[in-house]
Each structure stands twice: as structure tokens, then as C-alpha cells.
Design a protein around this motif. Structure first.
Motif, PDB file in Angstrom:
ATOM      1  N   GLY A  89      41.947  38.113  38.749  1.00 15.58           N
ATOM      2  CA  GLY A  89      41.346  37.921  37.431  1.00 15.58           C
ATOM      3  C   GLY A  89      42.352  37.543  36.356  1.00 15.58           C
ATOM      4  O   GLY A  89      42.084  36.669  35.523  1.00 15.58           O
ATOM      5  N   SER A  90      43.503  38.184  36.375  1.00 16.61           N
ATOM      6  CA  SER A  90      44.499  37.880  35.341  1.00 16.61           C
ATOM      7  C   SER A  90      45.036  36.458  35.483  1.00 16.61           C
ATOM      8  O   SER A  90      45.214  35.758  34.485  1.00 16.61           O
ATOM      9  CB  SER A  90      45.643  38.899  35.377  1.00 16.61           C
ATOM     10  OG  SER A  90      46.334  38.840  36.607  1.00 16.61           O
TER      11      SER A  90
ATOM     12  N   LEU B 185      48.743  26.378  47.972  1.00 15.18           N
ATOM     13  CA  LEU B 185      48.738  27.642  48.718  1.00 15.18           C
ATOM     14  C   LEU B 185      47.403  27.693  49.461  1.00 15.18           C
ATOM     15  O   LEU B 185      46.362  27.963  48.861  1.00 15.18           O
ATOM     16  CB  LEU B 185      48.891  28.823  47.763  1.00 15.18           C
ATOM     17  CG  LEU B 185      50.243  28.949  47.083  1.00 15.18           C
ATOM     18  CD1 LEU B 185      50.190  29.920  45.914  1.00 15.18           C
ATOM     19  CD2 LEU B 185      51.296  29.386  48.082  1.00 15.18           C
ATOM     20  N   PRO B 186      47.413  27.409  50.756  1.00 13.96           N
ATOM     21  CA  PRO B 186      46.158  27.246  51.485  1.00 13.96           C
ATOM     22  C   PRO B 186      45.381  28.558  51.669  1.00 13.96           C
ATOM     23  O   PRO B 186      45.956  29.613  51.937  1.00 13.96           O
ATOM     24  CB  PRO B 186      46.587  26.675  52.836  1.00 13.96           C
ATOM     25  CG  PRO B 186      48.016  27.057  52.980  1.00 13.96           C
ATOM     26  CD  PRO B 186      48.580  27.150  51.594  1.00 13.96           C
TER      27      PRO B 186
ATOM     28  N   LEU C  79      41.707  47.609  45.976  1.00  9.53           N
ATOM     29  CA  LEU C  79      40.600  46.818  45.439  1.00  9.53           C
ATOM     30  C   LEU C  79      40.814  46.488  43.960  1.00  9.53           C
ATOM     31  O   LEU C  79      40.596  45.350  43.533  1.00  9.53           O
ATOM     32  CB  LEU C  79      39.278  47.547  45.648  1.00  9.53           C
ATOM     33  CG  LEU C  79      38.854  47.712  47.116  1.00  9.53           C
ATOM     34  CD1 LEU C  79      37.649  48.627  47.231  1.00  9.53           C
ATOM     35  CD2 LEU C  79      38.572  46.356  47.742  1.00  9.53           C
ATOM     36  N   VAL C  80      41.246  47.474  43.202  1.00 12.89           N
ATOM     37  CA  VAL C  80      41.514  47.235  41.777  1.00 12.89           C
ATOM     38  C   VAL C  80      42.681  46.262  41.624  1.00 12.89           C
ATOM     39  O   VAL C  80      42.644  45.350  40.788  1.00 12.89           O
ATOM     40  CB  VAL C  80      41.784  48.567  41.037  1.00 12.89           C
ATOM     41  CG1 VAL C  80      42.332  48.322  39.646  1.00 12.89           C
ATOM     42  CG2 VAL C  80      40.513  49.400  40.981  1.00 12.89           C
ATOM     43  N   GLY C  81      43.722  46.428  42.430  1.00 11.07           N
ATOM     44  CA  GLY C  81      44.869  45.527  42.365  1.00 11.07           C
ATOM     45  C   GLY C  81      44.491  44.090  42.692  1.00 11.07           C
ATOM     46  O   GLY C  81      44.939  43.156  42.018  1.00 11.07           O
ATOM     47  N   ALA C  82      43.654  43.902  43.711  1.00  8.38           N
ATOM     48  CA  ALA C  82      43.219  42.550  44.074  1.00  8.38           C
ATOM     49  C   ALA C  82      42.415  41.923  42.939  1.00  8.38           C
ATOM     50  O   ALA C  82      42.632  40.755  42.584  1.00  8.38           O
ATOM     51  CB  ALA C  82      42.401  42.586  45.360  1.00  8.38           C
TER      52      ALA C  82
ATOM     53  N   ASP D 298      47.595  30.282  43.319  1.00  7.81           N
ATOM     54  CA  ASP D 298      48.443  31.306  42.700  1.00  7.81           C
ATOM     55  C   ASP D 298      47.622  32.567  42.420  1.00  7.81           C
ATOM     56  O   ASP D 298      48.103  33.686  42.625  1.00  7.81           O
ATOM     57  CB  ASP D 298      49.059  30.785  41.405  1.00  7.81           C
ATOM     58  CG  ASP D 298      50.006  29.623  41.627  1.00  7.81           C
ATOM     59  OD1 ASP D 298      50.815  29.688  42.572  1.00  7.81           O
ATOM     60  OD2 ASP D 298      49.936  28.651  40.850  1.00  7.81           O
ATOM     61  N   ALA D 299      46.388  32.384  41.957  1.00 13.88           N
ATOM     62  CA  ALA D 299      45.511  33.530  41.687  1.00 13.88           C
ATOM     63  C   ALA D 299      45.186  34.276  42.976  1.00 13.88           C
ATOM     64  O   ALA D 299      45.169  35.515  42.997  1.00 13.88           O
ATOM     65  CB  ALA D 299      44.233  33.067  40.993  1.00 13.88           C
TER      66      ALA D 299
END
Length: 160
Positions: A63-64, A28-29, A55-58, A85-86
Motif C-alpha cells: 500500500g505504501s 520485477l516479474p 499480513l499487516v507488513g505485506a 517494487d510495490a
């Protein structure tokens, strides 16, 4: 509403491109994922008025998946998820907000599993836990479903 429709059109084009690239190259480039994160934040700031959700969602999306990537590598001694993927999950969080990330992951995981099982049955084989496969197309599908739910409401989403 026209801004949302334009954003949706651009998102569909970008996700289709990412899915195609990942299906062909297992990558995923950054040239597509990073601008997608920025676009999601800008859309939430300028159009939707929900900058903190973006911002929290990103942060949660990125992070997850990095935590899962590192944990899997430590447990199994090999890679399971890539940083692409992250970054795609960071984009999903930026567009949809953190509260839709579980739905996005659920849709991506279930559709990926259904596809892999169906493909294995058609080929008369069993699933091999060491075989790599692109997860990006399935995350992109979950991302799009999450965005449709966020942008157009549950009434349209249920119609699909």
C-alpha cells in the motif's frame, strides 16, 4: 532453526534473481514476487507464529509503495516506481513484518543513492532526475538486511 536457514537460503536465491532481472530489464516479474509474498506469510504462520505481523507488513509494504507511485505520477506527470517494487515491498513486509519496512526502505534508498552518485562521479556526469534506474536490487538488499535482523537477531546483524 533449520527452517529459518532453509528459508534464508531460498530468500537469498530469489532476491539475487530478482535483483539481476531488474538490473537488466527494469522489471520485477510476478512469477517471483508473488510466491515470495506467499512464502513470507506461510513462514510467519507455520514457523514464526506471527501471522498478523506478516499480513499487516505485506499490506503496508504494498500500500505504501502504490501510494508513492500514484502520488509521484500525479505530481511529476511520469512514472517513478513500478508495481513490481510495490510487490517486492509486500514480500518484504510479509517476511519481516511492518515494523522493519522503514529500515528496509532506508537501506534500499541510501544504497541506491550512493551507487548512483558514485557512478555519476566516475563517469564525470551529474545525476539527471529524468533518468530511470532499477530500484529492485537496492530494495532487495534492504529486504535481506531486514530479514537477517528479524531471523537471527541484532547481534548477527551488527556483525555485518
Amino acid at each position: 532453526m533449520i527452517h529459518i536457514q532453509l528459508a534464508t537460503t531460498g530468500l537469498i536465491a530469489c532476491l539475487a534473481g530478482l535483483a539481476w532481472i531488474d538490473a537488466r530489464s527494469m522489471r520485477l516479474p510476478d512469477i517471483l514476487t508473488l510466491p515470495l509474498i506467499v512464502a513470507g506469510v506461510l513462514l510467519n504462520v507455520l514457523v514464526l507464529g506471527t501471522p498478523w505481523a506478516s499480513l499487516v507488513g505485506a499490506a503496508l509494504g504494498y500500500g505504501s509503495f502504490v501510494a508513492i507511485e500514484i502520488g509521484y505520477r500525479q505530481l511529476r506527470g511520469r512514472d517513478g516506481l513500478g508495481r513490481g517494487d510495490a510487490k517486492l515491498m509486500a514480500a518484504a513486509g510479509a517476511w519481516c513484518g511492518g515494523w522493519l519496512l522503514p529500515l528496509i526502505i532506508l537501506i534500499g534508498s541510501v544504497t541506491a543513492l550512493a551507487f548512483m552518485l558514485t557512478r555519476a562521479m566516475i563517469r564525470g556526469k551529474t545525476l539527471d532526475s529524468t533518468q530511470a534506474f532499477p530500484f529492485g536490487p537496492w530494495l532487495a538488499l534492504g529486504f535481506l538486511a531486514g530479514w537477517i535482523y528479524r531471523a537471527y537477531g541484532p547481534g548477527l546483524y551488527v556483525a555485518f
